[in-house]
Structure formats: structure tokens, C-alpha cells
Scaffold this motif. Structure first.
Motif, short mmCIF file in Angstrom:
data_model
loop_
_atom_site.label_atom_id
_atom_site.label_comp_id
_atom_site.label_asym_id
_atom_site.label_seq_id
_atom_site.Cartn_x
_atom_site.Cartn_y
_atom_site.Cartn_z
N THR A 81 -28.80 -97.60 48.21
CA THR A 81 -27.44 -97.99 48.54
C THR A 81 -27.22 -97.92 50.05
O THR A 81 -26.64 -98.82 50.64
N ARG A 82 -27.71 -96.86 50.66
CA ARG A 82 -27.59 -96.70 52.11
C ARG A 82 -28.34 -97.80 52.85
O ARG A 82 -27.86 -98.35 53.83
N GLU A 83 -29.53 -98.15 52.35
CA GLU A 83 -30.33 -99.20 52.97
C GLU A 83 -29.62 -100.55 52.84
O GLU A 83 -29.57 -101.33 53.79
N ASP A 84 -29.06 -100.85 51.67
CA ASP A 84 -28.31 -102.09 51.46
C ASP A 84 -27.11 -102.15 52.40
O ASP A 84 -26.81 -103.20 52.98
N PHE A 85 -26.42 -101.04 52.55
CA PHE A 85 -25.24 -100.99 53.41
C PHE A 85 -25.65 -101.20 54.87
O PHE A 85 -25.00 -101.94 55.61
N SER A 86 -26.76 -100.59 55.29
CA SER A 86 -27.24 -100.76 56.66
C SER A 86 -27.60 -102.21 56.93
O SER A 86 -27.31 -102.75 58.00
N GLU A 87 -28.23 -102.86 55.96
CA GLU A 87 -28.58 -104.27 56.12
C GLU A 87 -27.33 -105.12 56.22
O GLU A 87 -27.24 -106.03 57.04
N TYR A 88 -26.34 -104.83 55.39
CA TYR A 88 -25.06 -105.56 55.43
C TYR A 88 -24.40 -105.41 56.80
O TYR A 88 -23.93 -106.38 57.38
N VAL A 89 -24.37 -104.19 57.32
CA VAL A 89 -23.75 -103.94 58.63
C VAL A 89 -24.50 -104.69 59.73
O VAL A 89 -23.87 -105.29 60.61
N ALA A 90 -25.82 -104.72 59.66
CA ALA A 90 -26.61 -105.44 60.67
C ALA A 90 -26.27 -106.93 60.63
O ALA A 90 -26.08 -107.56 61.68
N HIS A 91 -26.18 -107.51 59.42
CA HIS A 91 -25.81 -108.92 59.31
C HIS A 91 -24.39 -109.17 59.82
O HIS A 91 -24.13 -110.17 60.50
N LEU A 92 -23.50 -108.27 59.51
CA LEU A 92 -22.11 -108.41 59.96
C LEU A 92 -22.03 -108.34 61.48
O LEU A 92 -21.31 -109.14 62.10
N GLN A 93 -22.76 -107.42 62.09
CA GLN A 93 -22.76 -107.32 63.55
C GLN A 93 -23.30 -108.59 64.20
O GLN A 93 -22.75 -109.08 65.18
N LEU A 94 -24.38 -109.13 63.64
CA LEU A 94 -24.94 -110.37 64.17
C LEU A 94 -23.92 -111.50 64.06
O LEU A 94 -23.68 -112.23 65.01
#
Length: 66
Positions: free
Chosen positions: A13-26
Motif C-alpha cells: 500500500t505504501r509503495e502504491d501510494f509513493s508511486e501515485y505521489v510521484a506521478h502526481l508530482q510529475l
């Protein structure tokens, strides 16, 4: 055993959230660049073509990240 599966789920869950945040920042970075006009106007057609190409590539990348 239950504790191990709970930890794996928590990590996933934490890994999925981190990936989501990275995409959102980009996406937000690319959107912000589209909102701000370039500080320096292209002085010749080569610079203008370079700026247009860069903007097009950034748009394509931002759509793929979504």
C-alpha cells in the motif's frame, strides 16, 4: 504468519501510494510549465522549434503518466 502478511500488505500500500505521489508530482510540474509563459522568446526558428518540440514531448509524457 498473519503479522507477515499484514506487513506485506502495508508495504504494498505504501509503495502504491509513493508511486501515485510521484506521478502526481510529475503531472503537476508539467501542468505548471504549461501555465507559465517562457521567460525568453525564441530569437530564431531553431530555438522556436526546440521549444515547441519540448512542449509537445512534455504533453505526451504527462498524458502517459496519468
Amino acid at each position: 504468519m498473519e503479522s507477515h502478511s499484514h506487513q506485506s500488505l502495508n508495504y504494498s500500500t505504501r509503495e502504491d501510494f509513493s508511486e501515485y505521489v510521484a506521478h502526481l508530482q510529475l503531472h503537476m510540474t508539467l501542468q505548471a510549465r504549461n501555465l507559465v509563459p517562457p521567460l525568453i522568446q525564441a530569437s530564431d526558428s531553431r530555438e522556436q522549434l526546440l521549444q515547441q518540440t519540448q512542449a509537445t514531448i512534455e504533453k505526451i509524457i504527462s498524458r502517459q503518466a496519468s
